[in-house]
Enzyme design. Sequence first.
Site, PDB file in Angstrom:
ATOM      1  N   CYS A  56       2.954   4.988   3.507  1.00 41.56           N
ATOM      2  CA  CYS A  56       3.784   4.051   2.756  1.00 41.56           C
ATOM      3  C   CYS A  56       5.170   4.655   2.526  1.00 41.56           C
ATOM      4  O   CYS A  56       5.343   5.882   2.554  1.00 41.56           O
ATOM      5  CB  CYS A  56       3.152   3.759   1.400  1.00 41.56           C
ATOM      6  SG  CYS A  56       1.557   2.934   1.482  1.00 41.56           S
ATOM      7  N   GLU A  58       6.771   4.940  -0.198  1.00 46.70           N
ATOM      8  CA  GLU A  58       6.787   5.815  -1.374  1.00 46.70           C
ATOM      9  C   GLU A  58       6.357   7.238  -0.981  1.00 46.70           C
ATOM     10  O   GLU A  58       6.881   8.224  -1.487  1.00 46.70           O
ATOM     11  CB  GLU A  58       5.837   5.300  -2.468  1.00 46.70           C
ATOM     12  CG  GLU A  58       6.209   3.946  -3.021  1.00 46.70           C
ATOM     13  CD  GLU A  58       5.413   2.820  -2.389  1.00 46.70           C
ATOM     14  OE1 GLU A  58       5.284   2.791  -1.140  1.00 46.70           O
ATOM     15  OE2 GLU A  58       4.935   1.954  -3.140  1.00 46.70           O
ATOM     16  N   CYS A  91       0.543   0.434  -3.697  1.00 46.73           N
ATOM     17  CA  CYS A  91      -0.853   0.193  -3.296  1.00 46.73           C
ATOM     18  C   CYS A  91      -1.764   1.168  -4.047  1.00 46.73           C
ATOM     19  O   CYS A  91      -1.301   2.093  -4.724  1.00 46.73           O
ATOM     20  CB  CYS A  91      -0.998   0.353  -1.785  1.00 46.73           C
ATOM     21  SG  CYS A  91      -0.940   2.069  -1.221  1.00 46.73           S
ATOM     22  N   CYS A  94      -1.213   4.865  -3.177  1.00 47.22           N
ATOM     23  CA  CYS A  94       0.010   5.397  -3.786  1.00 47.22           C
ATOM     24  C   CYS A  94      -0.148   5.574  -5.292  1.00 47.22           C
ATOM     25  O   CYS A  94       0.411   6.500  -5.868  1.00 47.22           O
ATOM     26  CB  CYS A  94       1.207   4.497  -3.489  1.00 47.22           C
ATOM     27  SG  CYS A  94       1.830   4.709  -1.814  1.00 47.22           S
TER      28      CYS A  94
HETATM   29 ZN   LIG Z   1       1.190   2.772  -0.780  1.00 46.40          ZN
END
Ligand SMILES: [Zn+2]
Length: 131
Positions: A56, A58, A91, A94
């Site tokens: 991701c 992040e 998500c 994360c």
């Molecule tokens: Zn994520």
Amino acid sequence: MEPLTPKDQELIEAAREAIRKNYDGEQYRHTVGAALRCKNGRVYLGVNVYSIHGACAEQIALGAAITGGEREFETIVAVRGQEGEEILPPCGNCRQLLWDYMPGCRVILPGENGPGKVPAAALLPCSYSVE
Ligand SMILES: [Zn+2]
């Protein structure tokens, strides 16, 4: 949620710029941009890298910050779309990562009355910990 500051608005704009520069349309590999502001004011950017177990945005931003020697984080945001128009909540994976690395870091989220921010730890109640 806590209200956003002008610096938070700048952080959202930095995340939008990251995905604007890297959005790849139909290939759909890079669709999310993230910006992470450290306590010293430095900002690190990331875009997602798509694969079955891709990363991701992040995670890329956090990895860049850690690579740069940063360990104290203030605020993070992720945005999705060609213009980064949508503020994206993290998500589940994360949320665990944020809890592990920066539970006190603020996370900018969309809200019914506009975006705001919450501590990362608030996004993962009853969290798993190795300690
Ligand atoms: Zn994520």
